[in-house]
Structures are given as structure tokens and as C-alpha cells.
Design a protein around this motif. Structure first.
Motif, PDB file in Angstrom:
ATOM      1  N   THR A   1      43.350 -25.319 -13.493  1.00 50.07           N
ATOM      2  CA  THR A   1      42.906 -24.463 -14.589  1.00 50.07           C
ATOM      3  C   THR A   1      41.507 -24.866 -15.029  1.00 50.07           C
ATOM      4  O   THR A   1      41.281 -26.017 -15.385  1.00 50.07           O
ATOM      5  CB  THR A   1      43.859 -24.572 -15.802  1.00 50.07           C
ATOM      6  N   GLY A   2      40.571 -23.926 -14.965  1.00 51.22           N
ATOM      7  CA  GLY A   2      39.185 -24.198 -15.328  1.00 51.22           C
ATOM      8  C   GLY A   2      38.818 -23.558 -16.636  1.00 51.22           C
ATOM      9  O   GLY A   2      39.269 -23.966 -17.699  1.00 51.22           O
ATOM     10  N   ASN A   3      38.005 -22.504 -16.553  1.00 47.79           N
ATOM     11  CA  ASN A   3      37.546 -21.768 -17.733  1.00 47.79           C
ATOM     12  C   ASN A   3      36.736 -22.639 -18.684  1.00 47.79           C
ATOM     13  O   ASN A   3      36.748 -22.441 -19.889  1.00 47.79           O
ATOM     14  CB  ASN A   3      38.721 -21.118 -18.478  1.00 47.79           C
ATOM     15  N   ARG A   4      36.048 -23.642 -18.128  1.00 48.47           N
ATOM     16  CA  ARG A   4      35.179 -24.511 -18.938  1.00 48.47           C
ATOM     17  C   ARG A   4      33.729 -24.385 -18.462  1.00 48.47           C
ATOM     18  O   ARG A   4      32.954 -25.317 -18.574  1.00 48.47           O
ATOM     19  CB  ARG A   4      35.636 -25.965 -18.810  1.00 48.47           C
ATOM     20  N   GLU A   5      33.382 -23.236 -17.920  1.00 50.27           N
ATOM     21  CA  GLU A   5      32.050 -23.039 -17.354  1.00 50.27           C
ATOM     22  C   GLU A   5      31.001 -23.022 -18.458  1.00 50.27           C
ATOM     23  O   GLU A   5      31.157 -22.357 -19.470  1.00 50.27           O
ATOM     24  CB  GLU A   5      32.020 -21.725 -16.588  1.00 50.27           C
ATOM     25  N   MET A   6      29.934 -23.797 -18.235  1.00 52.77           N
ATOM     26  CA  MET A   6      28.828 -23.856 -19.195  1.00 52.77           C
ATOM     27  C   MET A   6      27.508 -23.904 -18.437  1.00 52.77           C
ATOM     28  O   MET A   6      27.447 -24.411 -17.319  1.00 52.77           O
ATOM     29  CB  MET A   6      28.945 -25.101 -20.079  1.00 52.77           C
ATOM     30  N   ARG A   7      26.451 -23.407 -19.048  1.00 53.26           N
ATOM     31  CA  ARG A   7      25.097 -23.510 -18.498  1.00 53.26           C
ATOM     32  C   ARG A   7      24.274 -24.383 -19.429  1.00 53.26           C
ATOM     33  O   ARG A   7      24.362 -24.266 -20.643  1.00 53.26           O
ATOM     34  CB  ARG A   7      24.463 -22.138 -18.345  1.00 53.26           C
ATOM     35  N   HIS A   8      23.466 -25.251 -18.818  1.00 50.42           N
ATOM     36  CA  HIS A   8      22.648 -26.197 -19.561  1.00 50.42           C
ATOM     37  C   HIS A   8      21.194 -26.048 -19.119  1.00 50.42           C
ATOM     38  O   HIS A   8      20.904 -26.084 -17.932  1.00 50.42           O
ATOM     39  CB  HIS A   8      23.110 -27.638 -19.290  1.00 50.42           C
ATOM     40  N   GLN A   9      20.305 -25.892 -20.080  1.00 50.66           N
ATOM     41  CA  GLN A   9      18.877 -25.785 -19.785  1.00 50.66           C
ATOM     42  C   GLN A   9      18.300 -27.186 -19.638  1.00 50.66           C
ATOM     43  O   GLN A   9      18.471 -28.030 -20.514  1.00 50.66           O
ATOM     44  CB  GLN A   9      18.165 -25.043 -20.916  1.00 50.66           C
ATOM     45  N   LEU A  10      17.619 -27.429 -18.517  1.00 52.62           N
ATOM     46  CA  LEU A  10      17.001 -28.735 -18.296  1.00 52.62           C
ATOM     47  C   LEU A  10      15.682 -28.833 -19.048  1.00 52.62           C
ATOM     48  O   LEU A  10      14.963 -27.847 -19.195  1.00 52.62           O
ATOM     49  CB  LEU A  10      16.771 -28.968 -16.804  1.00 52.62           C
ATOM     50  N   TRP A  11      15.364 -29.994 -19.517  1.00 55.92           N
ATOM     51  CA  TRP A  11      14.138 -30.241 -20.280  1.00 55.92           C
ATOM     52  C   TRP A  11      13.013 -30.723 -19.366  1.00 55.92           C
ATOM     53  O   TRP A  11      11.945 -31.082 -19.839  1.00 55.92           O
ATOM     54  CB  TRP A  11      14.410 -31.271 -21.370  1.00 55.92           C
ATOM     55  N   PHE A  12      13.262 -30.704 -18.035  1.00 59.65           N
ATOM     56  CA  PHE A  12      12.258 -31.147 -17.064  1.00 59.65           C
ATOM     57  C   PHE A  12      12.373 -30.271 -15.817  1.00 59.65           C
ATOM     58  O   PHE A  12      13.345 -29.529 -15.648  1.00 59.65           O
ATOM     59  CB  PHE A  12      12.477 -32.620 -16.704  1.00 59.65           C
TER      60      PHE A  12
END
Length: 68
Positions: free
Chosen positions: A38-49
Motif C-alpha cells: 500500500t503506497g499513496n504517499r507520493e510527494m514531489r520535492h523541489q531541490l534547492w540546487f
């Protein structure tokens, strides 16, 4: 990156993906965590570099209490 406990439908998995980049846009990584299939923990993260400018080492601390 993927760490799997078996290949069946109840696997545990940690996915980390670098997404494609359009010129001038921030670089993103996408993460997802699955437990017992069971997943449904998808997230996107913006890199600072800019990850393409140099060699980088990445580390993950994964234990029964947390993922860092």
C-alpha cells in the motif's frame, strides 16, 4: 531507487525519482513509500540546487521508526 522486500503484491518499497526538467524550471524529485503493497504517499520535492552541476552523494536513513 527501489528497495523491495519480495516481488509480490505485499512488498515494502521506497521510490526516489529525479523528474525531467524544463529549461529554467526547478529540479524535482518524486518520492513514494509503500508498506505491505500500500503506497499513496507520493510527494514531489523541489531541490534547492542543480543536481547536474556536480557529483553528489545522497544518503537515506531507513529504520523501523523513520525514513530520513
Amino acid at each position: 531507487m527501489c528497495s523491495e522486500n519480495g516481488a509480490g503484491p505485499t512488498r515494502d518499497e521506497l521510490d526516489i525519482e529525479f523528474l525531467g526538467n524544463r529549461t529554467g524550471q526547478p529540479y524535482l524529485i518524486q518520492t513514494n513509500v509503500s508498506k505491505n503493497g500500500t503506497g499513496n504517499r507520493e510527494m514531489r520535492h523541489q531541490l534547492w540546487f542543480d543536481p547536474t552541476e556536480d557529483f553528489h552523494s545522497y544518503s537515506i536513513l531507513w529504520n523501523s521508526h523513520q525514513i530520513l
